[in-house]
Structures are given as structure tokens and as C-alpha cells.
Scaffold this active site. Structure first.
Site, PDB file in Angstrom:
ATOM      1  CD1 TRP A   1      79.597  57.071 -33.365  1.00 25.67           C
ATOM      2  CD2 TRP A   1      78.342  55.121 -34.157  1.00 25.67           C
ATOM      3  NE1 TRP A   1      79.351  57.032 -34.998  1.00 25.67           N
ATOM      4  CE2 TRP A   1      78.874  55.935 -35.183  1.00 25.67           C
ATOM      5  CE3 TRP A   1      77.882  53.972 -33.933  1.00 25.67           C
ATOM      6  CZ2 TRP A   1      78.480  55.259 -36.561  1.00 25.67           C
ATOM      7  CZ3 TRP A   1      77.415  53.338 -35.343  1.00 25.67           C
ATOM      8  CH2 TRP A   1      77.792  54.081 -36.536  1.00 25.67           C
TER       9      TRP A   1
ATOM     10  CB  THR B   1      78.627  65.364 -26.381  1.00 25.05           C
ATOM     11  OG1 THR B   1      77.729  65.085 -25.082  1.00 25.05           O
ATOM     12  CG2 THR B   1      80.020  64.977 -25.402  1.00 25.05           C
TER      13      THR B   1
ATOM     14  CG  ASP C   1      83.551  59.032 -34.077  1.00 24.52           C
ATOM     15  OD1 ASP C   1      83.378  59.307 -32.908  1.00 24.52           O
ATOM     16  OD2 ASP C   1      82.555  58.959 -34.868  1.00 24.52           O
TER      17      ASP C   1
ATOM     18  CE1 TYR D   1      81.862  66.568 -29.360  1.00 22.25           C
ATOM     19  CE2 TYR D   1      81.555  65.139 -31.315  1.00 22.25           C
ATOM     20  CZ  TYR D   1      81.920  65.423 -29.645  1.00 22.25           C
ATOM     21  OH  TYR D   1      82.425  64.228 -28.992  1.00 22.25           O
TER      22      TYR D   1
ATOM     23  N   GLY E   1      78.068  62.990 -16.223  1.00 25.98           N
ATOM     24  CA  GLY E   1      78.077  62.534 -17.629  1.00 25.98           C
ATOM     25  C   GLY E   1      78.312  61.203 -17.626  1.00 25.98           C
ATOM     26  CD  GLN E   2      76.199  58.577 -22.290  1.00 24.91           C
ATOM     27  OE1 GLN E   2      76.067  57.216 -22.590  1.00 24.91           O
ATOM     28  NE2 GLN E   2      76.813  59.413 -23.115  1.00 24.91           N
ATOM     29  CB  VAL E   3      82.951  59.173 -19.805  1.00 27.12           C
ATOM     30  CG1 VAL E   3      84.176  58.447 -19.398  1.00 27.12           C
ATOM     31  CG2 VAL E   3      82.544  58.577 -21.151  1.00 27.12           C
TER      32      VAL E   3
ATOM     33  CE  LYS F   1      86.078  66.127 -27.419  1.00 21.53           C
ATOM     34  NZ  LYS F   1      86.234  66.033 -25.932  1.00 21.53           N
TER      35      LYS F   1
ATOM     36  CB  ALA G   1      82.852  66.754 -23.847  1.00 26.77           C
TER      37      ALA G   1
END
Length: 310
Positions: free
Chosen positions: A156, A68, A108, A131, A17-19, A135, A66
Site C-alpha cells: 500500500w 503498479t 504483499d 500484478y 515514481g514515488q519510491v 512481481k 514497476a
């Protein structure tokens, strides 16, 4: 067997994943990393979580896994809750048993977006979609476990790889003549690498505090446990983000004909999941406790373009 985990071991979930991928870069200097593939650490299989935790015995658990896909979550709420709530709950329980500390990311979208000013950590959540509810349930489960945990609510998230708004916009800008983008949802884009840098900084701060106080890691982490807002500085809309991204791309590729962008309302672009109109997060608590200020989203966006494959 001692409850104190072996020193320096850091478990990163959400590999690919990105993170998760950014964390492998920023946390590498801080200890022995283990970022198991999804078939090894499967959040829909509780036993795989227990097995990985008990065999690796991390000092830190950094949960970047996650579900997402916001609209898809409306169709598969059980899967969203398994990954976003039940999985983190099991991780937290195992981490507490090991005397480890944890970092967890939230969103958020736990808020309904009706507030007129940026949200602070103490504002009452009221998610609008599956979602967001999943979370929020994850946040609550991690808190209830009693594990020392820093929970970073962000917004975002985008990066140079994976599936995200930025990469979709850049692809569509090349493929189409005209794009229509929502301009009445307000928030801040957050580069995944900025989150990963914050995570490394927070871990280092807690480790130093434990060393100074000559106390166990979980005590030092417990002193700063809680929820912190961590999104890019500044604010914009999805339309503003798209316009800026295409402008950056045009600078790099002046000969390429890119799409024009039209601002539209949320009502003109209905989606299965309702989105908050205000996703702005007040990140002053992050600076107060950790001395960390998230970079302005404009600056981070420029930096990401240096990372994009040519």
C-alpha cells in the site's frame, strides 16, 4: 577489464515514481547517483538495460521501476511481466556480471490473503492477479540470477506525489459529498520515503560490513541476501486509511467541507483484479537483520501532510 564496479556509483530505476524520487534524496550522500529517464532505461527494451548497466557500471542497483497499475495489468499482462519480471531479471544478470549488489522491491500481492495472521517471508506465495504473479516472477528471477540482493516486500505504498490512494482520496474528499471505501481488506500503508530511508540504511550497513571484513561488496551483500518484509507498522483497512487521511486534511483545512466516508465490503466494489483480504506483513526479520523498525503508519501519514503542496 576488472569486474569490480567503480566505487560509490548507484543506479536508481523508476525515475519519476514515488519510491524512485524518494531514493534520490536518501541515497544522495552515499555515492554518485544515476536515475535515468524512462526513455533512457526502458524495461521493455532489453538492450537499453544492458547499455545503461555497462556504461555506468554501478556498485549498487536499486530497482524501483514497476508496473503498479493493478487493474490495468489484467488487460496488459505482457507489459506487466516485461517491467516486473523480465526487466529485473536482466538488471540482476548485468549486476552479477559487474560484481555489484542489488535492491529490489516486491509486494504483499504475492500472497492470496487467506492467512489469518501476518505473512512471514517463508509463507508460500499464491498471487490472485496478474500484478502479483508478475512481481512474484520478478522475485524468482532475481533470486535465480545469483546476484546478491535485498528484496523488500512492501504494501500500500503512497507519498506526496505521483498516483496513489492517499492523493486520490484527498482529491475526492474535496470533490464529492460521500465516499464508499472497502473496509474488509486488511494491511498497512507504507510511505515511499520510509522505504527510501530503509534502503539507505541497508546499503550503509552492507558497506560497513564489507569494510570491516575487508571483503568485496558482493560478499557482504550476499551474507544478508534474501527477501524481507517492509511495510508500515500497525494495520488498518482501506476505509481506515481514508478516514484517517481525511481527518488529517480537516485539521489543516477546518473551513473546507469534506466528504463523509461509508465502509463497504469488497463484494460491493468489484474490480478487474482480485485483491487479497489480508495483506499484513510480519516485518520482524527486517529488525533482526538490519536493526530497522518501520514507522507506524499513523506517524508517517502525519509526516506526509507536511510534504504535500499547499
Amino acid at each position: 577489464m576488472s569486474k569490480e564496479p567503480m566505487g560509490g556509483r548507484i543506479l536508481i530505476t523508476g525515475d519519476g515514481g514515488q519510491v524512485g524520487d524518494a531514493l534520490k534524496q536518501t541515497l544522495a550522500p552515499l555515492g554518485e547517483l544515476f536515475a535515468p529517464a524512462l526513455d533512457v532505461l526502458d524495461f521493455t527494451e532489453p538492450e537499453s538495460i544492458r547499455k545503461v548497466m555497462r556504461e555506468f557500471r554501478p556498485r549498487w542497483v536499486v530497482n524501483a521501476a514497476a508496473h503498479t497499475a493493478v487493474d490495468q495489468a489484467e488487460k496488459e499482462p505482457d507489459l506487466a511481466f516485461a517491467i516486473n519480471a523480465t526487466g529485473p531479471e536482466l538488471l540482476a544478470a548485468e549486476a552479477k556480471g559487474l560484481g555489484a549488489a542489488m535492491i529490489h522491491y516486491s509486494t504483499d500481492y504475492v500472497f492470496d490473503g487467506t492467512k489469518k495472521t501476518p505473512y512471514v517471508e517463508s509463507d508460500t506465495p499464491n498471487p490472485l492477479n496478474v500484478y502479483g504473479r508478475s512481481k512474484l516472477a520478478g522475485e524468482a528471477a532475481v533470486t535465480a540470477s545469483g546476484v546478491p540482493c535485498l528484496q523488500f516486500r512492501t504494501s500500500w505504498v503512497y507519498g506526496a506525489m505521483g498516483k496513489n490512494f492517499l492523493l486520490s482520496i484527498l482529491r475526492l474528499a474535496r470533490e464529492r459529498e460521500h465516499l464508499r471505501i472497502v473496509a474488509d481488506q486488511h494491511g498497512a500503508p507504507t510511505w515511499s520515503f520510509d522505504l527510501a530511508r530503509l534502503t539507505a540504511h541497508a546499503i550503509e550497513q552492507v558497506e560497513r560490513a564489507a569494510a570491516r571484513a575487508k571483503c568485496p561488496l558482493h560478499e557482504a551483500a550476499g551474507a544478508v541476501s534474501g527477501i524481507y518484509h517492509a511495510s508500515g507498522a500497525g494495520e488498518t483497512t482501506w476505509y481506515g486509511f481514508a478516514v484517517q487521511a481525511i481527518a488529517e486534511l480537516q485539521q489543516l483545512e477546518p473551513e473546507t467541507k469534506l466528504a463523509t466516508v461509508e465502509a463497504i465490503s469488497t463484494a460491493e466494489y468489484p474490480t478487474p483484479a482480485e485483491r487479497p483480504m489480508n495483506s499484513r506483513l510480519d516485518c520482524s526479520q527486517l529488525e533482526k537483520v538490519f536493526g530497522w523498525r518501520m514507522p507506524d503508519w499513523h506517524d508517517s501519514l502525519k509526516a506526509v501532510f507536511q510534504e504535500l503542496p499547499r
